[in-house]
Design an enzyme around this catalytic site. Sequence first.
Site, short mmCIF file in Angstrom:
data_model
loop_
_atom_site.label_atom_id
_atom_site.label_comp_id
_atom_site.label_asym_id
_atom_site.label_seq_id
_atom_site.Cartn_x
_atom_site.Cartn_y
_atom_site.Cartn_z
N HIS B 441 0.64 -1.34 -0.01
CA HIS B 441 0.05 0.04 0.01
C HIS B 441 0.91 1.16 0.00
O HIS B 441 1.99 1.29 0.31
CB HIS B 441 -1.23 -0.02 1.20
N GLU B 442 0.25 2.33 -0.41
CA GLU B 442 1.13 3.70 -0.60
C GLU B 442 2.18 3.54 -1.50
O GLU B 442 3.14 4.21 -1.61
CB GLU B 442 1.33 4.29 0.60
N GLY B 443 1.80 2.52 -2.66
CA GLY B 443 2.80 2.57 -3.76
C GLY B 443 3.79 1.46 -3.66
O GLY B 443 4.55 1.35 -2.53
N HIS B 448 7.24 3.48 -6.83
CA HIS B 448 8.26 4.39 -6.41
C HIS B 448 9.49 4.33 -7.21
O HIS B 448 10.18 5.58 -7.36
CB HIS B 448 8.54 4.20 -5.08
#
Lengths: 600, 600
Positions: B441-443, B448
């Site tokens: 999650h969050e990339g 990234h």
Amino acid sequence: MTDKLLNERELSFQLYEMLDTEALLQRPRYAEHDRAVFDATLETARSIAAEYLAPHNHKGDANEPTFDGEKVTLIPETKAAWDALAEAGFHAAHHDAEDGGLQLPEVVLRACMAYFNAANIASAGYSFLTIGAANLVKSFASDALRQRFLPPMLDGRYSGTMALTEPGQGSALGDIRTTARPATDGSYRVFGQKMFISGGDHELTDNIVHMVLARIEGAPAGVKGISLFLVPKFLVDQDGNLGPRNDVALAGLLHKMGYRNTTSTVLSFGEKDGAVGYLVGEANKGLAYMFQMMNEARIGVALGASALAYQSYIHALDYARERPQGRLPGAKDPLSPQVRIVEHADVRRMLLQQKTYAEGSLSLCLYASSLFEDAHTAPDAATREDAAELLDLLIPMVKSYPSKYGVIASDLGIQVLGGSGYIREYPLEQYYRDNRLNPIHEGTEGIHGLDLLGRKLGYHDGKGYRLFLAEARASLDRAAGDPTCAPLAAALGDALGILERVTRDLQAQVAADAHLGLSNATAYLDLFGRVVVGWIWLRQALVASRALAGGALGSEADFYQGKVHAARYFMDWELAGLDSQARLLSAGNRLCFDMQNAWF
Amino acid sequence: MTDKLLNERELSFQLYEMLDTEALLQRPRYAEHDRAVFDATLETARSIAAEYLAPHNHKGDANEPTFDGEKVTLIPETKAAWDALAEAGFHAAHHDAEDGGLQLPEVVLRACMAYFNAANIASAGYSFLTIGAANLVKSFASDALRQRFLPPMLDGRYSGTMALTEPGQGSALGDIRTTARPATDGSYRVFGQKMFISGGDHELTDNIVHMVLARIEGAPAGVKGISLFLVPKFLVDQDGNLGPRNDVALAGLLHKMGYRNTTSTVLSFGEKDGAVGYLVGEANKGLAYMFQMMNEARIGVALGASALAYQSYIHALDYARERPQGRLPGAKDPLSPQVRIVEHADVRRMLLQQKTYAEGSLSLCLYASSLFEDAHTAPDAATREDAAELLDLLIPMVKSYPSKYGVIASDLGIQVLGGSGYIREYPLEQYYRDNRLNPIHEGTEGIHGLDLLGRKLGYHDGKGYRLFLAEARASLDRAAGDPTCAPLAAALGDALGILERVTRDLQAQVAADAHLGLSNATAYLDLFGRVVVGWIWLRQALVASRALAGGALGSEADFYQGKVHAARYFMDWELAGLDSQARLLSAGNRLCFDMQNAWF
């Protein structure tokens, strides 16, 4: 999605192109078989895996065994799978026909086991444990014991366990405390507690045969005082009739991260008058007997790790081929269609990594099985001896590489699916959880590193090690004339050079100071493992390159191109950093050795 | 064992020795605090973590949320923990006093969150999601919306979610399909389905405020047509009274590998007449708003990963210090006592690896929080601007390194315990399962890597990148005069040189062909991350070396020796192979890019 089990094309490549399994038919033991028998056996294994094991893989994970204080309950599909495996003869597949076996080569049996592992490693565990226990009975027990216990183990009426570990000790078997007191009738009474005993209790079979390591009262301390006992759950009279319950009690079930449908038990022996146990073979030779079975057990664990890695790979691949998401770098139009995620270079990187781990591991395990086969059935003594030496040397890598990198392949499978990989609605996270056991049982990397550097390298003046180098150099020679493979051989040649240098340096360090010299053995094991699997990949590329040169077309050409490309990937990316690792080892880096407890 | 939560000495080292958190007291926003307030807040956080969160960490995992079609049931301890966090003011800790907040610095709040994460990341999740949603409301919602929804989010009556992902899309937000139709009263009616929405339904609070990304009918395609909506579970009138249920339905719960006590939901918006939603900020700027919150969210995820890595480390360490097993190489006497496993070099290797990952990650996250703080409250504009630039550049590594290596630390924790690490009777396997969400999650790293190489490096002509190099070189200069740290600085200097070369080469490759040039971005991200954490370790060694030179004694000396030794370990073992990795990148290795779908 459970109908995806390994890949038939891959297994046939490994058995018939990488290994010459057909040539085994010329050995007397297999003279009455033909290739069709091997293939039919594989097909049967595949069908049983698909029909009886795969369908309840998730269900067995979600509904793990329970113990109500009286008995253990498993989901009923477990029993149906057990019966199917037994009835098809897989519990006795490698035994001789005269013992009721199918008299099949080890490598064919292993390929069948790969299907069972891929489908449901937890439910298949009961069979694998029984096969291992039966091997001990067959090899070391007296005729009388063998006649009483082996037939029902081979035909599915009895199951078996290996009871080594205790609450107070795991890897250090020399310190076990379970004791055996001689009884007047020549049997023994066993007292003690065993822990992490897989399949230690259940209702799948009429009886359970525990193969127990224990110390006869007054035996020498350490590994030289350990004996092997057969301790049945129910007593059995001379005619094979089941008697009363023996003094073996289930103290409780352990609750594992994965492998859940295999019970993991704490067993108490001798809470009352002592559990009746029968000495197997001679007193104080128990550990030696176990060790003679360990190569098989370790190949078995590694094969399970490989099969789970393979499942993680093919499920991730399928998902990546179906799931649309995002666009390629440079595609700015938001109305252009999304691409399947297999089009993203980083997803391909993860899949390539999985492919090289899964196929490299599977290939290594089947190669090790073929060495095992050769060690037992090759026509000439020199071949048998060499195969045994080479296998002994390779076992630490055979056990450790697939276990370590197989888990990484399963971890990558989660990542390819992203959020979907993290939920139990997809099978990926269970593959990881199941696979995570494999770097632990049958020896951790720490244990195998010490075994390799402290013992195996030096066996018979390093004969196994020299045999490996000779095999690898022979592959380099074969690759030299092949324009596709020559660059791969050059990379592997460099790696072999690194391995030889670092081996020499480490052996000198161990000779100078065993404690310090062995302190980086795990890193050496990893380095050696990567070189071995690099060699496996070169050999796969050689076979593939020949097939491509021979005019393979269509999906066959794709299959072989995949092998060549994965081999390239392995040499470039998976062997990268070998030199840095070797430099630390050759320099005798002391940082782990010097770290003080108080500094953590 | 749940009473072990991080390490107070470690947190104070990070906050007051590595960072100068006390200096924040000189900034006007914190002028009314003093160090005692910071410490008392940390102590409150620690107590709540120990009293309300840790005790049900295992229970929440074993008894995950259920949905009976009407409502979601959580174990009751979840609500007690929520109330304790809310009542202590942690939902509003960084908000201004005039808004009911504690007006605390970001870095202090983060350290508190580390305790909550360490104790029970799943139950703490509801608070973190609410804090994030409240930040969006506070920053971008109209005054009217803010007055209606923010106070109850800050005081614990309402919770919040971030509803981005949909069944058809995950990382590619530009493709979301949830739509918003303008209603006559100025609000909107939202239609669509959201998936993987954490905390999407439960009975902890009177109301749930969903922050929903959706497309206003007729909006431009792609990321430029996404708006942000506030969609409450229950409608709220102008006076803040709860009204009827909004048209938001729980379609079902997802069943995660870990993080189980945080509900993961599929939410259906507008199955009837449309869910009432309120536009937050301007139309079509939703993604921009979300991105302004993402640095915080990403530091938050990384901090959670660090805290779980830390828990895995200290539990493994405790076990290793207590568990006797085996003897050291060379000790032949089987009657000699067994050693604690921390005495085995390979166990120390695993613990050192865990220590460098856990403490390096924690340090990196708190450093990133201090940059966030500086970007908002530093007295001069240039400092604020530089901090923001540097943070933007570092965020891909700040998110990815702790997530990737934190999971490895948790995996190593299992291995240190062996069989005990694999069973749910010990906490290690849960830490792994909980931590495994963080690389997703969050990339993901894939996202990234692209963000770093494709965007962040080039922001403002590479200003952030140059700031990082300057900071790192300044540390090298400081280390040059310190005999303990000079060799570490030499190693890091080499690594920086490698980073600079490979960055130049990759930027040229991207300029020439974005698709090809970005194809190895994940490997570059990993390389950059290791260099950044190498720098963090050099800085920790500098502080420790100074303390040792200043005469630290006893356990304090041990603490600092541990820092220096871990830094040495990091430079030798964790930076090993950086050059090989860089060579592959600089050469523009095409193997992943060239792999064909059909070849898998």
